[in-house]
Design a protein around this motif. Structure first.
Motif, mmCIF file in Angstrom:
data_model
loop_
_atom_site.group_PDB
_atom_site.id
_atom_site.type_symbol
_atom_site.label_atom_id
_atom_site.label_comp_id
_atom_site.label_asym_id
_atom_site.label_seq_id
_atom_site.Cartn_x
_atom_site.Cartn_y
_atom_site.Cartn_z
ATOM 1 N N LEU A 128 3.756 3.228 8.475
ATOM 2 C CA LEU A 128 4.685 3.456 7.375
ATOM 3 C C LEU A 128 4.449 4.872 6.868
ATOM 4 O O LEU A 128 3.317 5.252 6.577
ATOM 5 N N GLU A 129 5.501 5.638 6.751
ATOM 6 C CA GLU A 129 5.376 7.075 6.523
ATOM 7 C C GLU A 129 5.068 7.482 5.090
ATOM 8 O O GLU A 129 4.605 8.590 4.841
ATOM 9 N N LEU A 184 0.825 -1.211 0.000
ATOM 10 C CA LEU A 184 0.000 0.000 0.000
ATOM 11 C C LEU A 184 0.856 1.257 0.000
ATOM 12 O O LEU A 184 0.552 2.230 -0.692
ATOM 13 N N GLU A 185 1.924 1.231 0.783
ATOM 14 C CA GLU A 185 2.817 2.392 0.841
ATOM 15 C C GLU A 185 3.436 2.648 -0.529
ATOM 16 O O GLU A 185 3.491 3.805 -0.989
ATOM 17 N N HIS A 233 -1.351 2.844 8.257
ATOM 18 C CA HIS A 233 -1.448 2.464 9.672
ATOM 19 C C HIS A 233 -1.972 1.045 9.833
ATOM 20 O O HIS A 233 -2.818 0.590 9.051
ATOM 21 N N LEU A 234 -1.486 0.378 10.860
ATOM 22 C CA LEU A 234 -2.054 -0.890 11.314
ATOM 23 C C LEU A 234 -2.396 -0.703 12.772
ATOM 24 O O LEU A 234 -1.533 -0.318 13.579
ATOM 25 N N ILE A 289 -5.189 3.945 5.107
ATOM 26 C CA ILE A 289 -4.372 4.889 4.353
ATOM 27 C C ILE A 289 -4.789 6.277 4.818
ATOM 28 O O ILE A 289 -5.981 6.585 4.860
ATOM 29 N N SER A 290 -3.810 7.104 5.168
ATOM 30 C CA SER A 290 -4.089 8.471 5.610
ATOM 31 C C SER A 290 -3.324 9.455 4.729
ATOM 32 O O SER A 290 -2.157 9.238 4.410
ATOM 33 N N GLY A 291 -3.994 10.522 4.361
ATOM 34 C CA GLY A 291 -3.336 11.538 3.550
ATOM 35 C C GLY A 291 -4.025 12.877 3.706
ATOM 36 O O GLY A 291 -5.116 12.965 4.275
ATOM 37 N N PRO A 292 -3.409 13.934 3.203
ATOM 38 C CA PRO A 292 -4.037 15.248 3.273
ATOM 39 C C PRO A 292 -5.300 15.268 2.428
ATOM 40 O O PRO A 292 -5.345 14.653 1.352
#
Length: 258
Positions: A119-120, A95-96, A104-105, A221-224
Protein backbone atom coordinates in the motif's frame (compact mmCIF):
# COMPACT_ATOMS: atom_id res chain seq x y z
CA UNK A 1 -43.33 -21.68 16.82
CA UNK A 2 -41.61 -24.69 15.21
CA UNK A 3 -38.91 -22.45 13.76
CA UNK A 4 -38.42 -20.83 17.16
CA UNK A 5 -37.98 -24.25 18.77
CA UNK A 6 -35.45 -25.24 16.12
CA UNK A 7 -33.41 -22.07 16.74
CA UNK A 8 -33.57 -22.71 20.48
CA UNK A 9 -32.32 -26.27 19.95
CA UNK A 10 -29.40 -25.01 17.87
CA UNK A 11 -28.60 -22.45 20.56
CA UNK A 12 -28.63 -25.15 23.24
CA UNK A 13 -26.45 -27.42 21.12
CA UNK A 14 -23.88 -24.65 20.74
CA UNK A 15 -23.99 -23.96 24.48
CA UNK A 16 -23.35 -27.65 25.15
CA UNK A 17 -20.45 -27.75 22.69
CA UNK A 18 -18.91 -24.71 24.38
CA UNK A 19 -19.24 -26.28 27.82
CA UNK A 20 -17.79 -29.60 26.71
CA UNK A 21 -14.85 -27.86 25.01
CA UNK A 22 -13.86 -26.19 28.29
CA UNK A 23 -13.48 -29.44 30.22
CA UNK A 24 -10.54 -31.61 29.13
CA UNK A 25 -11.94 -34.76 30.75
CA UNK A 26 -15.42 -34.17 29.39
CA UNK A 27 -18.74 -33.65 31.16
CA UNK A 28 -21.63 -35.88 32.13
CA UNK A 29 -25.29 -35.28 31.25
CA UNK A 30 -26.17 -34.14 34.77
CA UNK A 31 -23.27 -31.66 34.93
CA UNK A 32 -24.26 -30.15 31.59
CA UNK A 33 -27.95 -29.96 32.55
CA UNK A 34 -27.11 -28.17 35.79
CA UNK A 35 -24.87 -25.62 34.09
CA UNK A 36 -27.25 -24.58 31.32
CA UNK A 37 -30.45 -25.16 33.29
CA UNK A 38 -32.32 -27.53 30.97
CA UNK A 39 -33.62 -30.99 31.76
CA UNK A 40 -31.42 -34.05 31.37
CA UNK A 41 -33.55 -35.68 28.72
CA UNK A 42 -33.15 -32.63 26.44
CA UNK A 43 -29.39 -32.60 27.04
CA UNK A 44 -29.19 -36.29 26.24
CA UNK A 45 -31.14 -35.89 22.97
CA UNK A 46 -28.89 -33.04 21.84
CA UNK A 47 -25.75 -34.96 22.79
CA UNK A 48 -26.97 -38.04 20.91
CA UNK A 49 -27.43 -35.96 17.77
CA UNK A 50 -23.99 -34.38 18.15
CA UNK A 51 -22.44 -37.83 18.67
CA UNK A 52 -24.21 -39.10 15.54
CA UNK A 53 -22.57 -36.35 13.46
CA UNK A 54 -19.16 -36.74 15.10
CA UNK A 55 -19.02 -33.36 16.84
CA UNK A 56 -19.15 -34.96 20.29
CA UNK A 57 -18.05 -38.39 21.47
CA UNK A 58 -18.73 -40.34 24.65
CA UNK A 59 -15.99 -41.95 26.72
CA UNK A 60 -16.92 -45.63 27.12
CA UNK A 61 -15.30 -45.87 30.56
CA UNK A 62 -16.51 -42.67 32.22
CA UNK A 63 -19.66 -41.99 30.20
CA UNK A 64 -18.58 -38.37 29.89
CA UNK A 65 -18.91 -36.42 26.67
CA UNK A 66 -16.08 -34.53 24.97
CA UNK A 67 -15.44 -32.88 21.63
CA UNK A 68 -15.28 -35.21 18.63
CA UNK A 69 -12.73 -35.30 15.84
CA UNK A 70 -15.19 -33.78 13.40
CA UNK A 71 -14.08 -30.40 14.74
CA UNK A 72 -10.52 -31.12 13.60
CA UNK A 73 -11.77 -31.92 10.13
CA UNK A 74 -13.84 -28.73 9.96
CA UNK A 75 -11.11 -26.52 11.45
CA UNK A 76 -8.49 -27.90 9.07
CA UNK A 77 -10.71 -27.02 6.12
CA UNK A 78 -11.14 -23.52 7.51
CA UNK A 79 -7.41 -23.07 7.98
CA UNK A 80 -6.71 -24.32 4.47
CA UNK A 81 -9.19 -21.82 3.07
CA UNK A 82 -7.70 -18.81 4.87
CA UNK A 83 -6.03 -16.38 2.49
CA UNK A 84 -3.29 -14.38 4.20
CA UNK A 85 -3.54 -11.44 1.83
CA UNK A 86 -7.29 -10.97 2.23
CA UNK A 87 -7.19 -11.54 5.98
CA UNK A 88 -4.39 -9.00 6.41
CA UNK A 89 -5.75 -6.33 4.05
CA UNK A 90 -8.01 -4.49 6.55
CA UNK A 91 -5.14 -4.23 9.05
CA UNK A 92 -2.74 -3.01 6.37
CA UNK A 93 -5.24 -0.33 5.39
CA UNK A 94 -5.50 0.72 9.04
CA UNK A 95 -1.74 1.24 9.15
CA UNK A 96 -1.77 3.13 5.86
CA UNK A 97 -4.51 5.46 7.10
CA UNK A 98 -2.75 6.04 10.41
CA UNK A 99 0.76 6.63 9.08
CA UNK A 100 0.39 7.68 5.41
CA UNK A 101 3.54 5.61 4.78
CA UNK A 102 4.23 2.58 2.59
CA UNK A 103 2.88 -0.66 4.07
CA UNK A 104 4.27 -4.06 3.03
CA UNK A 105 3.07 -7.61 3.54
CA UNK A 106 5.67 -10.27 2.79
CA UNK A 107 5.91 -14.04 3.05
CA UNK A 108 8.90 -16.28 3.64
CA UNK A 109 9.92 -18.45 0.69
CA UNK A 110 13.14 -20.43 0.17
CA UNK A 111 15.41 -18.19 2.18
CA UNK A 112 13.96 -14.90 0.90
CA UNK A 113 10.94 -12.68 1.44
CA UNK A 114 8.37 -12.10 -1.28
CA UNK A 115 6.20 -8.99 -1.35
CA UNK A 116 2.56 -10.02 -1.72
CA UNK A 117 0.94 -6.67 -0.89
CA UNK A 118 2.05 -3.05 -0.98
CA UNK A 119 0.00 0.00 0.00
CA UNK A 120 1.60 3.22 -1.17
CA UNK A 121 0.37 5.66 1.48
CA UNK A 122 -0.20 9.33 0.76
CA UNK A 123 3.41 10.46 1.01
CA UNK A 124 5.78 10.27 -1.94
CA UNK A 125 8.37 7.54 -1.52
CA UNK A 126 10.40 5.80 -4.20
CA UNK A 127 11.30 2.23 -3.26
CA UNK A 128 12.54 -0.82 -5.13
CA UNK A 129 9.79 -3.00 -3.62
CA UNK A 130 6.78 -4.16 -5.62
CA UNK A 131 4.30 -7.01 -5.38
CA UNK A 132 5.87 -10.25 -6.57
CA UNK A 133 9.44 -9.09 -6.07
CA UNK A 134 11.85 -11.00 -3.85
CA UNK A 135 14.17 -9.41 -1.29
CA UNK A 136 16.99 -10.64 0.96
CA UNK A 137 16.25 -11.37 4.58
CA UNK A 138 19.41 -10.14 6.29
CA UNK A 139 18.97 -6.45 5.43
CA UNK A 140 15.19 -5.98 5.53
CA UNK A 141 12.99 -5.50 8.58
CA UNK A 142 10.47 -8.04 7.28
CA UNK A 143 13.24 -10.56 6.70
CA UNK A 144 14.69 -10.11 10.17
CA UNK A 145 11.22 -10.28 11.75
CA UNK A 146 10.75 -13.75 10.26
CA UNK A 147 14.30 -15.02 10.70
CA UNK A 148 14.21 -14.26 14.44
CA UNK A 149 11.60 -16.99 14.92
CA UNK A 150 13.06 -19.64 12.62
CA UNK A 151 15.16 -22.51 14.04
CA UNK A 152 18.83 -21.55 14.36
CA UNK A 153 19.97 -24.24 11.92
CA UNK A 154 17.57 -22.86 9.29
CA UNK A 155 18.87 -19.33 9.84
CA UNK A 156 22.48 -20.45 9.51
CA UNK A 157 21.65 -22.41 6.36
CA UNK A 158 20.01 -19.34 4.79
CA UNK A 159 22.97 -17.13 5.66
CA UNK A 160 25.33 -19.73 4.23
CA UNK A 161 23.41 -20.17 0.98
CA UNK A 162 22.38 -16.58 0.38
CA UNK A 163 25.35 -14.85 1.94
CA UNK A 164 25.13 -11.41 3.53
CA UNK A 165 25.94 -9.00 0.71
CA UNK A 166 26.29 -5.32 1.52
CA UNK A 167 23.43 -3.22 0.14
CA UNK A 168 24.49 -0.05 1.96
CA UNK A 169 27.30 0.73 4.34
CA UNK A 170 24.81 0.12 7.17
CA UNK A 171 24.05 -3.48 6.17
CA UNK A 172 25.02 -6.01 8.85
CA UNK A 173 27.44 -8.38 7.13
CA UNK A 174 28.99 -10.07 10.17
CA UNK A 175 27.24 -13.35 11.01
CA UNK A 176 27.83 -13.18 14.77
CA UNK A 177 26.57 -9.61 14.95
CA UNK A 178 23.53 -10.55 12.89
CA UNK A 179 22.66 -13.49 15.17
CA UNK A 180 22.77 -11.08 18.12
CA UNK A 181 20.50 -8.75 16.17
CA UNK A 182 17.95 -11.55 15.67
CA UNK A 183 18.01 -12.38 19.38
CA UNK A 184 17.22 -8.73 20.07
CA UNK A 185 14.39 -8.79 17.52
CA UNK A 186 12.84 -11.84 19.17
CA UNK A 187 13.13 -10.25 22.61
CA UNK A 188 11.45 -7.02 21.47
CA UNK A 189 8.90 -8.51 19.07
CA UNK A 190 9.72 -6.22 16.14
CA UNK A 191 12.55 -5.63 13.66
CA UNK A 192 14.15 -2.52 12.18
CA UNK A 193 15.85 -1.77 8.88
CA UNK A 194 17.90 1.37 9.49
CA UNK A 195 18.88 2.13 5.90
CA UNK A 196 20.35 -1.37 5.64
CA UNK A 197 18.64 -2.20 2.35
CA UNK A 198 18.18 1.20 0.70
CA UNK A 199 19.74 4.54 1.54
CA UNK A 200 17.27 7.01 3.00
CA UNK A 201 14.68 4.33 3.84
CA UNK A 202 13.88 3.15 7.37
CA UNK A 203 11.43 0.33 8.13
CA UNK A 204 9.84 -1.34 11.13
CA UNK A 205 8.26 -4.81 10.90
CA UNK A 206 6.50 -7.41 13.01
CA UNK A 207 6.20 -11.17 12.40
CA UNK A 208 3.01 -12.99 11.46
CA UNK A 209 2.42 -16.54 12.71
CA UNK A 210 0.22 -19.29 11.28
CA UNK A 211 -2.04 -21.64 13.24
CA UNK A 212 0.94 -23.86 14.06
CA UNK A 213 2.90 -20.99 15.55
CA UNK A 214 5.35 -20.73 12.65
CA UNK A 215 6.58 -17.33 11.47
CA UNK A 216 5.47 -17.35 7.85
CA UNK A 217 5.13 -13.66 7.03
CA UNK A 218 5.72 -10.12 8.20
CA UNK A 219 4.08 -6.71 8.00
CA UNK A 220 6.06 -3.48 7.83
CA UNK A 221 5.92 0.29 7.62
CA UNK A 222 8.52 1.95 5.38
CA UNK A 223 9.28 5.63 5.14
CA UNK A 224 12.07 8.11 4.52
CA UNK A 225 14.54 8.24 7.38
CA UNK A 226 13.84 11.94 7.82
CA UNK A 227 10.27 11.03 8.87
CA UNK A 228 10.98 7.64 10.47
CA UNK A 229 12.90 9.17 13.35
CA UNK A 230 13.95 7.33 16.49
CA UNK A 231 11.05 8.92 18.34
CA UNK A 232 8.54 7.88 15.70
CA UNK A 233 9.87 4.33 15.62
CA UNK A 234 9.37 4.12 19.38
CA UNK A 235 5.78 5.28 18.92
CA UNK A 236 5.18 2.60 16.26
CA UNK A 237 6.66 -0.35 18.16
CA UNK A 238 3.59 -1.37 20.17
CA UNK A 239 1.29 -0.72 17.21
CA UNK A 240 3.29 -2.99 14.90
CA UNK A 241 3.42 -5.80 17.45
CA UNK A 242 -0.34 -5.51 17.94
CA UNK A 243 -1.05 -5.54 14.20
CA UNK A 244 1.15 -8.62 13.78
CA UNK A 245 -0.79 -10.37 16.53
CA UNK A 246 -4.14 -9.37 15.03
CA UNK A 247 -3.24 -10.78 11.62
CA UNK A 248 -1.80 -13.91 13.22
CA UNK A 249 -5.04 -14.42 15.14
CA UNK A 250 -6.95 -14.30 11.84
CA UNK A 251 -4.75 -17.19 10.67
CA UNK A 252 -5.64 -19.26 13.73
CA UNK A 253 -2.62 -18.44 15.87
CA UNK A 254 -3.04 -18.25 19.63
CA UNK A 255 -0.44 -16.10 21.40
CA UNK A 256 -0.20 -18.53 24.32
CA UNK A 257 1.48 -20.97 21.88
CA UNK A 258 4.68 -18.92 22.05
Amino acid sequence: MERENMVKSVSRALDIITLVSLKKGGLGVTEIANQIDINKSSVYRILSTLVQYGYVEQDEDTGRYKLGYKFLEVSSKLLESIDLRSEAKPFLQELENETNEVIHLTVYDQGEVVYIEKLEGNETLRMHSKVGKRAPMHCTSVGKAILAYLPSHVVLDILERKGMPMHTDKTITNKEEFIRELADVKRKGYALDLEENEYGITCIAAPIFDHLGKAIAAVSISGPTIRMTEERLKQLQARMIHIGKQISARLGFESRMM
